[in-house]
Motif scaffolding. Structure first.
Motif, short mmCIF file in Angstrom:
data_model
loop_
_atom_site.label_atom_id
_atom_site.label_comp_id
_atom_site.label_asym_id
_atom_site.label_seq_id
_atom_site.Cartn_x
_atom_site.Cartn_y
_atom_site.Cartn_z
N ILE A 229 -3.03 -16.84 -14.36
CA ILE A 229 -1.64 -16.25 -13.87
C ILE A 229 -1.33 -15.35 -14.86
CG2 ILE A 229 0.62 -16.52 -13.01
CD1 ILE A 229 -0.21 -19.20 -11.90
N VAL A 230 -1.06 -13.87 -14.65
CA VAL A 230 -0.58 -12.85 -15.38
C VAL A 230 0.70 -12.54 -14.61
CG1 VAL A 230 -0.77 -10.74 -16.65
CG2 VAL A 230 -2.73 -12.38 -16.41
N GLN A 231 1.90 -12.73 -15.12
CA GLN A 231 3.13 -12.40 -14.44
C GLN A 231 3.76 -11.25 -15.16
OE1 GLN A 231 5.31 -16.08 -14.16
NE2 GLN A 231 7.29 -15.08 -14.04
N THR A 232 4.07 -10.18 -13.81
CA THR A 232 5.25 -9.34 -14.25
C THR A 232 6.27 -9.24 -13.13
OG1 THR A 232 4.12 -7.38 -12.96
CG2 THR A 232 3.03 -7.99 -15.24
N PRO A 233 7.11 -8.34 -13.20
CA PRO A 233 8.17 -8.29 -12.21
C PRO A 233 7.67 -7.67 -10.97
CG PRO A 233 9.34 -7.54 -14.54
CD PRO A 233 7.59 -7.77 -14.68
N ARG A 234 7.05 -6.63 -11.17
CA ARG A 234 6.39 -5.92 -10.06
C ARG A 234 5.13 -6.67 -9.46
NH1 ARG A 234 7.17 0.32 -11.66
NH2 ARG A 234 9.33 0.39 -11.98
N SER B 246 -15.53 -14.63 -10.33
CA SER B 246 -15.03 -13.63 -10.90
C SER B 246 -13.80 -12.82 -9.98
CB SER B 246 -15.83 -12.61 -11.46
OG SER B 246 -16.55 -13.22 -12.55
N SER B 247 -13.52 -13.88 -8.98
CA SER B 247 -12.54 -13.01 -7.90
C SER B 247 -11.21 -12.94 -8.69
CB SER B 247 -12.54 -13.86 -6.85
OG SER B 247 -12.45 -15.24 -7.06
N ASN B 248 -10.13 -12.23 -7.85
CA ASN B 248 -8.84 -12.23 -8.20
C ASN B 248 -8.01 -11.87 -6.99
OD1 ASN B 248 -8.40 -9.01 -8.38
ND2 ASN B 248 -10.26 -9.44 -9.54
N ARG B 249 -6.74 -11.75 -7.14
CA ARG B 249 -5.86 -11.31 -6.17
C ARG B 249 -4.50 -10.96 -6.70
NH1 ARG B 249 -2.59 -15.76 -2.88
NH2 ARG B 249 -2.57 -17.65 -4.46
N VAL B 250 -3.79 -9.64 -6.51
CA VAL B 250 -2.68 -9.25 -6.78
C VAL B 250 -1.56 -9.54 -5.92
CG1 VAL B 250 -1.56 -7.25 -7.86
CG2 VAL B 250 -3.83 -7.50 -8.30
N ILE B 251 -0.54 -10.07 -6.29
CA ILE B 251 0.56 -10.46 -5.40
C ILE B 251 1.61 -9.61 -5.62
CG2 ILE B 251 2.39 -12.18 -4.84
CD1 ILE B 251 -0.74 -13.42 -6.49
N ASN B 252 1.86 -8.83 -4.58
CA ASN B 252 3.06 -7.85 -4.55
C ASN B 252 4.39 -8.41 -4.69
OD1 ASN B 252 4.42 -5.24 -4.03
ND2 ASN B 252 4.79 -6.21 -1.84
N MET B 253 5.28 -8.26 -5.64
CA MET B 253 6.43 -8.71 -5.92
C MET B 253 7.56 -7.84 -5.56
SD MET B 253 5.92 -12.04 -6.60
CE MET B 253 7.45 -12.53 -7.39
N GLU B 254 7.22 -6.64 -5.07
CA GLU B 254 8.41 -5.43 -4.73
C GLU B 254 8.96 -5.83 -3.52
OE1 GLU B 254 9.13 -2.89 -6.52
OE2 GLU B 254 7.53 -2.14 -7.61
N SER B 255 10.27 -5.46 -3.19
CA SER B 255 10.84 -5.85 -1.97
C SER B 255 10.26 -5.08 -0.79
CB SER B 255 12.26 -5.16 -2.08
OG SER B 255 12.42 -3.88 -2.45
N LYS B 256 9.53 -3.94 -0.96
CA LYS B 256 8.67 -3.34 -0.05
C LYS B 256 7.45 -4.17 0.29
CE LYS B 256 6.65 0.78 1.93
NZ LYS B 256 6.64 2.39 1.89
N GLN B 257 7.30 -4.83 1.61
CA GLN B 257 6.25 -5.68 1.59
C GLN B 257 4.86 -4.78 1.89
OE1 GLN B 257 6.51 -9.68 2.41
NE2 GLN B 257 7.83 -8.73 0.88
N VAL B 258 3.60 -5.55 1.72
CA VAL B 258 2.56 -4.61 1.68
C VAL B 258 1.74 -5.36 2.82
CG1 VAL B 258 0.33 -4.27 0.63
CG2 VAL B 258 2.23 -4.06 -0.67
N GLU B 259 1.46 -4.46 3.85
CA GLU B 259 0.75 -4.97 4.91
C GLU B 259 -0.85 -5.09 4.64
OE1 GLU B 259 2.06 -3.33 8.64
OE2 GLU B 259 4.07 -3.75 8.18
N ALA B 260 -1.63 -6.11 5.37
CA ALA B 260 -3.10 -6.03 5.15
C ALA B 260 -3.67 -4.47 6.10
CB ALA B 260 -3.62 -7.36 5.72
N SER B 261 -4.48 -4.08 5.26
CA SER B 261 -5.12 -2.94 5.95
C SER B 261 -6.38 -3.07 6.50
CB SER B 261 -5.32 -1.61 4.88
OG SER B 261 -6.00 -2.01 3.78
N VAL B 262 -6.93 -4.02 6.01
CA VAL B 262 -8.29 -4.71 6.34
C VAL B 262 -8.52 -6.06 6.22
CG1 VAL B 262 -9.59 -4.10 4.21
CG2 VAL B 262 -10.88 -4.38 6.59
N ASP B 263 -8.76 -7.18 6.96
CA ASP B 263 -9.34 -8.54 6.83
C ASP B 263 -10.08 -8.55 5.38
OD1 ASP B 263 -7.56 -9.01 8.71
OD2 ASP B 263 -9.33 -9.53 10.25
N THR B 264 -9.79 -9.57 4.74
CA THR B 264 -10.63 -9.81 3.25
C THR B 264 -10.62 -11.20 3.02
OG1 THR B 264 -8.60 -9.56 1.81
CG2 THR B 264 -9.69 -7.68 2.17
#
Length: 260
Positions: free
Chosen positions: A121-126, A136-154
């Protein structure tokens, strides 16, 4: 090849994770979850209680056997609807060739968390980066107040996070229907919705709780709960398990033979 640093692009700034980890709070006051973590459960074999069993090849003896383990499903039951239960049973029967893990496909969520491989886990405010040794997979969790919507199924879905007191809450949707929950054939559809809660118990132990919802597969939401352990070795680092090359013959061997 070793990863000496992990990077995440947050707000246009490239951030690096140093090997040392803080066991307190970040500068913005939240618990610092940064570090390398791993589950010690047998959930990847089977989310539910399971006895020790022989593996698919007797030549492997005890090395290829399935260890016994306690379940991590709250209440013990996975509430499949009748149609989905039949599919789960078929998956179990064919698990040694149909499990996406055998093919080195990305594990999906929540399975990536409790596979027998560490993740960092690498943690930043954003944004928060979770990088997994397996595939070697990964994911980035959006921490902004504006939600990110899925543009395609993954495979790993699209994740939005927030803090609920000292608990990191991650809401993930936008999955494909290709991943499984374990080696026992437990599965989901592309309607999967997972809400994860990461809560530090102390500096080196973290409670992981995931609520799983999929109206196409299950009759109600259900939960899994387990403990994650921090790697406190002074030389701890995340290595890479790029397993595609080990699955090529399984996936494409028949095709190659037909072309000869």
């Amino acid at each position: 090849m070793f990863r000496y640093a992990l990077f995440v692009l947050a707000g246009g700034v490239l951030l690096g994770a140093a090997p040392a980890v803080s066991k307190g709070r970040t500068f913005d006051g939240h618990p610092d979850l940064s570090g390398i973590w791993q589950s010690m459960s047998t959930a990847n074999w089977d989310l539910q209680d399971h006895p020790a069993q022989p593996g698919p090849y007797f030549q492997l003896g005890a090395v290829g056997a399935i260890p016994s383990g306690r379940g991590v499903v709250e209440g013990g039951e996975i509430p499949y609807n009748p149609k989905a239960l039949k599919q789960k049973q078929a998956n179990f029967k064919n698990r040694w060739k149909d499990d996406p893990e055998v093919k080195c496909y990305m594990a999906g969520i929540p399975r990536a968390t409790y596979m027998p491989y560490p993740f960092q886990i690498v943690q930043t405010p954003r944004a928060i980066l979770m990088s997994y040794e397996y595939a070697s997979s990964n994911r980035v969790i959006n921490m902004e107040s504006k939600q990110v919507e899925a543009s395609v199924d993954t495979w790993m879905g699209t994740s939005n996070g927030r803090w609920d007191g000292d608990t990191l809450v991650i809401d993930t949707t936008g999955f494909n229907d290709e991943s499984w929950f374990d080696r026992a054939g437990d599965f989901h559809s592309d309607q999967l919705h997972v809400v994860e809660r990461f809560t530090l118990m102390d500096a080196d132990h973290m409670n992981y709780l995931a609520t799983i919802e999929d109206p196409q597969t299950f009759t109600r939401p259900w939960k899994i709960s387990l403990t994650l352990y921090r790697d406190v070795d002074k030389n701890a680092q995340l290595t890479e398990f790029k397993c595609v090359e080990f699955a090529e013959e399984l996936l494409y061997g028949d095709v190659r033979k037909k072309t000869k």
